[in-house]
Design a protein around this motif. Sequence first.
Motif, PDB file in Angstrom:
ATOM      1  N   GLU A 151       0.846  -1.193   0.000  1.00  0.00           N
ATOM      2  CA  GLU A 151       0.000   0.000   0.000  1.00  0.00           C
ATOM      3  C   GLU A 151       0.881   1.243   0.000  1.00  0.00           C
ATOM      4  N   VAL A 152       0.565   2.210  -0.869  1.00  0.00           N
ATOM      5  CA  VAL A 152       1.337   3.451  -0.963  1.00  0.00           C
ATOM      6  C   VAL A 152       0.682   4.486  -0.056  1.00  0.00           C
ATOM      7  N   PRO A 153       1.466   5.114   0.831  1.00  0.00           N
ATOM      8  CA  PRO A 153       0.885   6.128   1.731  1.00  0.00           C
ATOM      9  C   PRO A 153       0.336   7.324   0.957  1.00  0.00           C
ATOM     10  N   GLU A 154      -0.680   7.963   1.519  1.00  0.00           N
ATOM     11  CA  GLU A 154      -1.229   9.173   0.925  1.00  0.00           C
ATOM     12  C   GLU A 154      -0.411  10.358   1.390  1.00  0.00           C
ATOM     13  N   SER A 155       0.719  10.586   0.730  1.00  0.00           N
ATOM     14  CA  SER A 155       1.607  11.666   1.118  1.00  0.00           C
ATOM     15  C   SER A 155       2.231  12.262  -0.131  1.00  0.00           C
ATOM     16  N   GLU A 156       1.994  13.531  -0.337  1.00  0.00           N
ATOM     17  CA  GLU A 156       2.516  14.196  -1.526  1.00  0.00           C
ATOM     18  C   GLU A 156       4.040  14.141  -1.567  1.00  0.00           C
ATOM     19  N   VAL A 157       4.693  14.449  -0.454  1.00  0.00           N
ATOM     20  CA  VAL A 157       6.148  14.470  -0.424  1.00  0.00           C
ATOM     21  C   VAL A 157       6.711  13.062  -0.567  1.00  0.00           C
ATOM     22  N   PHE A 158       6.195  12.104   0.196  1.00  0.00           N
ATOM     23  CA  PHE A 158       6.683  10.734   0.110  1.00  0.00           C
ATOM     24  C   PHE A 158       6.564  10.215  -1.319  1.00  0.00           C
ATOM     25  N   ASN A 159       5.406  10.401  -1.925  1.00  0.00           N
ATOM     26  CA  ASN A 159       5.193   9.892  -3.275  1.00  0.00           C
ATOM     27  C   ASN A 159       6.120  10.566  -4.282  1.00  0.00           C
ATOM     28  N   HIS A 160       6.360  11.868  -4.126  1.00  0.00           N
ATOM     29  CA  HIS A 160       7.313  12.563  -5.006  1.00  0.00           C
ATOM     30  C   HIS A 160       8.711  11.964  -4.847  1.00  0.00           C
ATOM     31  N   LEU A 161       9.157  11.777  -3.617  1.00  0.00           N
ATOM     32  CA  LEU A 161      10.483  11.187  -3.383  1.00  0.00           C
ATOM     33  C   LEU A 161      10.557   9.767  -3.924  1.00  0.00           C
ATOM     34  N   TYR A 162       9.504   8.993  -3.725  1.00  0.00           N
ATOM     35  CA  TYR A 162       9.468   7.603  -4.184  1.00  0.00           C
ATOM     36  C   TYR A 162       9.605   7.530  -5.710  1.00  0.00           C
ATOM     37  N   ARG A 163       8.957   8.482  -6.409  1.00  0.00           N
ATOM     38  CA  ARG A 163       9.006   8.494  -7.873  1.00  0.00           C
ATOM     39  C   ARG A 163      10.310   9.041  -8.423  1.00  0.00           C
ATOM     40  N   THR A 164      10.984   9.936  -7.691  1.00  0.00           N
ATOM     41  CA  THR A 164      12.109  10.657  -8.295  1.00  0.00           C
ATOM     42  C   THR A 164      13.488  10.337  -7.721  1.00  0.00           C
ATOM     43  N   VAL A 165      13.589   9.878  -6.485  1.00  0.00           N
ATOM     44  CA  VAL A 165      14.894   9.639  -5.868  1.00  0.00           C
ATOM     45  C   VAL A 165      15.289   8.176  -6.058  1.00  0.00           C
ATOM     46  N   ARG A 166      16.519   7.970  -6.503  1.00  0.00           N
ATOM     47  CA  ARG A 166      17.030   6.624  -6.750  1.00  0.00           C
ATOM     48  C   ARG A 166      18.235   6.353  -5.858  1.00  0.00           C
ATOM     49  N   ALA A 167      18.571   5.084  -5.682  1.00  0.00           N
ATOM     50  CA  ALA A 167      19.750   4.699  -4.891  1.00  0.00           C
ATOM     51  C   ALA A 167      20.967   5.443  -5.427  1.00  0.00           C
ATOM     52  N   GLY A 168      21.715   6.037  -4.516  1.00  0.00           N
ATOM     53  CA  GLY A 168      22.906   6.792  -4.892  1.00  0.00           C
ATOM     54  C   GLY A 168      22.667   8.284  -5.059  1.00  0.00           C
ATOM     55  N   ASP A 169      21.404   8.695  -5.205  1.00  0.00           N
ATOM     56  CA  ASP A 169      21.092  10.124  -5.300  1.00  0.00           C
ATOM     57  C   ASP A 169      21.424  10.808  -3.979  1.00  0.00           C
ATOM     58  N   GLU A 170      21.798  12.077  -4.037  1.00  0.00           N
ATOM     59  CA  GLU A 170      22.069  12.865  -2.838  1.00  0.00           C
ATOM     60  C   GLU A 170      21.158  14.086  -2.821  1.00  0.00           C
ATOM     61  N   PRO A 171      19.941  13.914  -2.282  1.00  0.00           N
ATOM     62  CA  PRO A 171      19.005  15.045  -2.251  1.00  0.00           C
ATOM     63  C   PRO A 171      19.518  16.168  -1.345  1.00  0.00           C
ATOM     64  N   THR A 172      19.173  17.375  -1.706  1.00  0.00           N
ATOM     65  CA  THR A 172      19.492  18.529  -0.881  1.00  0.00           C
ATOM     66  C   THR A 172      18.324  18.754   0.071  1.00  0.00           C
ATOM     67  N   LEU A 173      18.612  18.799   1.361  1.00  0.00           N
ATOM     68  CA  LEU A 173      17.575  18.979   2.377  1.00  0.00           C
ATOM     69  C   LEU A 173      17.853  20.242   3.174  1.00  0.00           C
ATOM     70  N   SER A 174      16.826  20.743   3.804  1.00  0.00           N
ATOM     71  CA  SER A 174      16.997  21.893   4.693  1.00  0.00           C
ATOM     72  C   SER A 174      16.556  21.491   6.087  1.00  0.00           C
ATOM     73  N   ALA A 175      16.894  22.328   7.035  1.00  0.00           N
ATOM     74  CA  ALA A 175      16.398  22.117   8.394  1.00  0.00           C
ATOM     75  C   ALA A 175      14.889  22.312   8.384  1.00  0.00           C
ATOM     76  N   PRO A 176      14.162  21.639   9.281  1.00  0.00           N
ATOM     77  CA  PRO A 176      12.717  21.860   9.319  1.00  0.00           C
ATOM     78  C   PRO A 176      12.414  23.293   9.745  1.00  0.00           C
ATOM     79  N   PHE A 177      11.357  23.828   9.195  1.00  0.00           N
ATOM     80  CA  PHE A 177      10.945  25.173   9.583  1.00  0.00           C
ATOM     81  C   PHE A 177       9.463  25.318   9.356  1.00  0.00           C
ATOM     82  N   GLY A 178       8.885  26.311   9.979  1.00  0.00           N
ATOM     83  CA  GLY A 178       7.458  26.543   9.815  1.00  0.00           C
ATOM     84  C   GLY A 178       7.078  27.844  10.476  1.00  0.00           C
ATOM     85  N   ASP A 179       5.796  28.015  10.679  1.00  0.00           N
ATOM     86  CA  ASP A 179       5.272  29.261  11.227  1.00  0.00           C
ATOM     87  C   ASP A 179       5.340  29.324  12.747  1.00  0.00           C
TER      88      ASP A 179
END
Length: 171
Positions: A3-31
């Motif tokens: 079952e695939v979770p209902e998550s926009e970010v998870f699904n985007h990462l699942y479709r686009t990130v492959r083994a060996g990729d080095e995604p750029t991340l930021s520290a968490p932030f919000g309001d």
Amino acid sequence: MAEVPESEVFNHLYRTVRAGDEPTLSAPFGDVVLDDADTPLLLVSADIGCTPMVAMLEHLAATGATRPAWALHADRSPAEHALRTDTDHTLGELPAARAQFWYEQDAVGEPGARPGLMDLTDLDLPADVYLCGSLPFMRAARTQLLKAGVPACHIRYEVFGPEVCLAYVED
């Protein structure tokens, strides 16, 4: 097939990130940003909404804060309570902090837990409140807080999803 979770970010990462990729991340932030006041503090969360609350507790511990703090969390079960160990550890470093947990399932025998949905009616509520969780959860918690006499201007919140103002989505 899993079952695939209902998550926009998870699904985007699942479709686009492959083994060996080095995604750029930021520290968490919000309001929602914790102020360094000495007023009592109430951190109210559900599910993964505990993430910023644990970070706030860690900040209080790291700065040697002595302000009274309540960490209140609701989840499906103790097994699904993310960051529970971190929460318990950090609360142990804060002399004026307490916790209360609510679990829809398996609350019996769990230290510091109550069964069912979060109920704020019998708590002595402090002045500064931070909310984080799903929109339905925050609507319910905010309604209880307002009925308990907490001024709306003392309730800060973080919405997981599109920007929505809680005051305008009340039922």
